[in-house]
Design an enzyme around this catalytic site. Structure first.
Site, PDB file in Angstrom:
ATOM      1  N   PRO A  35     -30.580  -0.335  35.318  1.00 50.37           N
ATOM      2  CG  PRO A  35     -32.156  -0.458  37.042  1.00 50.37           C
ATOM      3  CD  PRO A  35     -31.806   0.376  35.553  1.00 50.37           C
ATOM      4  CG  ASN A  36     -28.987  -4.475  39.273  1.00 55.56           C
ATOM      5  OD1 ASN A  36     -28.031  -4.090  40.029  1.00 55.56           O
ATOM      6  ND2 ASN A  36     -30.413  -4.308  39.369  1.00 55.56           N
TER       7      ASN A  36
ATOM      8  CG  ASN B  88     -33.112  -4.133  29.402  1.00 52.22           C
ATOM      9  OD1 ASN B  88     -33.825  -3.850  30.393  1.00 52.22           O
ATOM     10  ND2 ASN B  88     -32.342  -5.246  29.087  1.00 52.22           N
TER      11      ASN B  88
ATOM     12  CB  ALA C  72     -35.607  -3.711  38.421  1.00 55.59           C
TER      13      ALA C  72
ATOM     14  CG  ASP D 136     -45.370  10.391  34.641  1.00 56.51           C
ATOM     15  OD1 ASP D 136     -46.354   9.790  33.959  1.00 56.51           O
ATOM     16  OD2 ASP D 136     -45.663  10.817  35.640  1.00 56.51           O
TER      17      ASP D 136
ATOM     18  CG  HIS E 215     -37.693  -6.509  29.057  1.00 62.63           C
ATOM     19  ND1 HIS E 215     -37.096  -5.638  30.190  1.00 62.63           N
ATOM     20  CD2 HIS E 215     -39.010  -5.730  28.949  1.00 62.63           C
ATOM     21  CE1 HIS E 215     -38.177  -4.722  30.449  1.00 62.63           C
ATOM     22  NE2 HIS E 215     -38.977  -4.758  29.571  1.00 62.63           N
ATOM     23  CB  ILE E 216     -31.903  -9.993  27.953  1.00 59.66           C
ATOM     24  CG1 ILE E 216     -31.154  -8.707  27.727  1.00 59.66           C
ATOM     25  CG2 ILE E 216     -30.953 -11.280  27.572  1.00 59.66           C
ATOM     26  CD1 ILE E 216     -29.961  -8.313  28.620  1.00 59.66           C
ATOM     27  CB  SER E 217     -35.131 -12.749  30.601  1.00 51.89           C
ATOM     28  OG  SER E 217     -35.938 -11.484  31.381  1.00 51.89           O
TER      29      SER E 217
ATOM     30  NE  ARG F  65     -38.002 -11.217  37.348  1.00 50.42           N
ATOM     31  CZ  ARG F  65     -36.972 -10.191  37.544  1.00 50.42           C
ATOM     32  NH1 ARG F  65     -36.545  -9.038  37.378  1.00 50.42           N
ATOM     33  NH2 ARG F  65     -36.158 -10.729  38.912  1.00 50.42           N
TER      34      ARG F  65
HETATM   35  C1  DQA Z   1     -34.836  -7.284  32.350  1.00 43.24           C
HETATM   36  C2  DQA Z   1     -35.912  -7.865  32.720  1.00 43.24           C
HETATM   37  C3  DQA Z   1     -36.158  -7.312  34.206  1.00 43.24           C
HETATM   38  O1  DQA Z   1     -37.146  -7.674  34.824  1.00 43.24           O
HETATM   39  C4  DQA Z   1     -35.088  -7.149  35.237  1.00 43.24           C
HETATM   40  O2  DQA Z   1     -35.304  -6.605  36.393  1.00 43.24           O
HETATM   41  C5  DQA Z   1     -33.783  -6.758  34.331  1.00 43.24           C
HETATM   42  C6  DQA Z   1     -33.432  -7.237  33.192  1.00 43.24           C
HETATM   43  C7  DQA Z   1     -34.380  -7.982  31.134  1.00 43.24           C
HETATM   44  O3  DQA Z   1     -33.418  -7.698  30.167  1.00 43.24           O
HETATM   45  O4  DQA Z   1     -34.596  -9.139  30.725  1.00 43.24           O
HETATM   46  O5  DQA Z   1     -32.784  -6.063  35.242  1.00 43.24           O
HETATM   47  O6  DQA Z   1     -35.018  -6.206  31.664  1.00 43.24           O
END
Ligand code: DQA
Length: 151
Positions: A10-11, A79, A82, A92, A105-107, A116
Site C-alpha cells: 500500500p501507498n 515491501n 504499513a 501466516d 523497506h526503503i526507510s 514501525r
Molecule cells: C516502508 C516503511 C513502512 O513503515 C511504511 O508504512 C511504508 C514504506 C518503507 O519502504 O520504508 O509504506 O515499508
C-alpha cells in the site's frame, strides 16, 4: 511465472510524491526499472506488481509459492508498506508456504515512529533489507539470486 516477483504494497504507488524526505524522489516506475535491470544483469526474469489490498498481496504470495514449488520462481522481494506492522494474515501466508521472501523497506523503520519498529513479516522472512533507500531492492534481488546459486 518469471523467476522473481517484486511485490509492493500500500501507498508505494505514491513513491516520488509521498514524503520525499523519507522515501526519496524516485517513483515506483524507477524502482521497477532498477529491479528489472538488476534481474536481467543476473540472468533472471522479473515481474513487478503493486497493490493497495492485503488480500491481493496474499494471493500473489500463494501464486509465487506454487511457481517456486514448480521450480520456476526463486523468490519474492516484498515491501508490504504499513501491512508490515499490522498484518497477521501476511505473516501466516508467508509462513504457510515455502517460497523465500525478502522483506524490504526503503526507510530505516527502526529510526522512525515506535509503531514501525515491529514487523509481523521479519520472523518468516528469508532476509531483511532496511534503510538503503530504493537500492534495497537491488540488494534483495542479489541476495535471492545468490541464495538460489545463480550469482
Ligand atoms: C516502508 C516503511 C513502512 O513503515 C511504511 O508504512 C511504508 C514504506 C518503507 O519502504 O520504508 O509504506 O515499508
Amino acid at each position: 511465472m518469471p523467476q522473481l516477483l517484486i511485490l509492493n504494497g500500500p501507498n508505494l504507488n505514491l513513491l516520488g510524491r509521498r514524503e520525499p524526505s523519507v522515501y526519496g524522489a524516485q517513483t515506483l516506475a524507477d524502482v521497477e526499472a532498477l529491479c528489472r535491470d538488476t534481474a536481467v544483469r543476473l540472468g533472471h526474469t522479473v515481474e513487478c506488481r503493486q497493490s493497495n489490498h492485503e488480500g491481493e498481496l496474499i494471493d500473489a504470495i500463494h501464486a509465487a509459492a506454487a511457481a517456486h514449488a514448480a521450480g520456476t520462481l526463486i523468490g519474492v522481494v516484498l515491501n508490504a508498506g504499513a501491512y508490515t506492522h499490522s498484518s497477521v494474515a501476511l505473516h501466516d501466508a508467508i509462513k504457510g508456504v515455502a517460497v523465500p521472501v525478502v522483506e524490504v523497506h526503503i526507510s530505516n523503520v527502526h529510526a522512525r515512529e515506535a509503531f514501525r519498529h515491529h514487523s509481523y513479516l521479519s520472523p518468516v522472512a528469508a532476509g531483511i533489507v532496511v534503510g538503503f533507500g530504493i537500492d534495497g531492492y537491488r540488494l534483495a534481488i542479489e541476495g535471492l539470486a545468490r541464495r538460489a546459486g545463480g550469482a
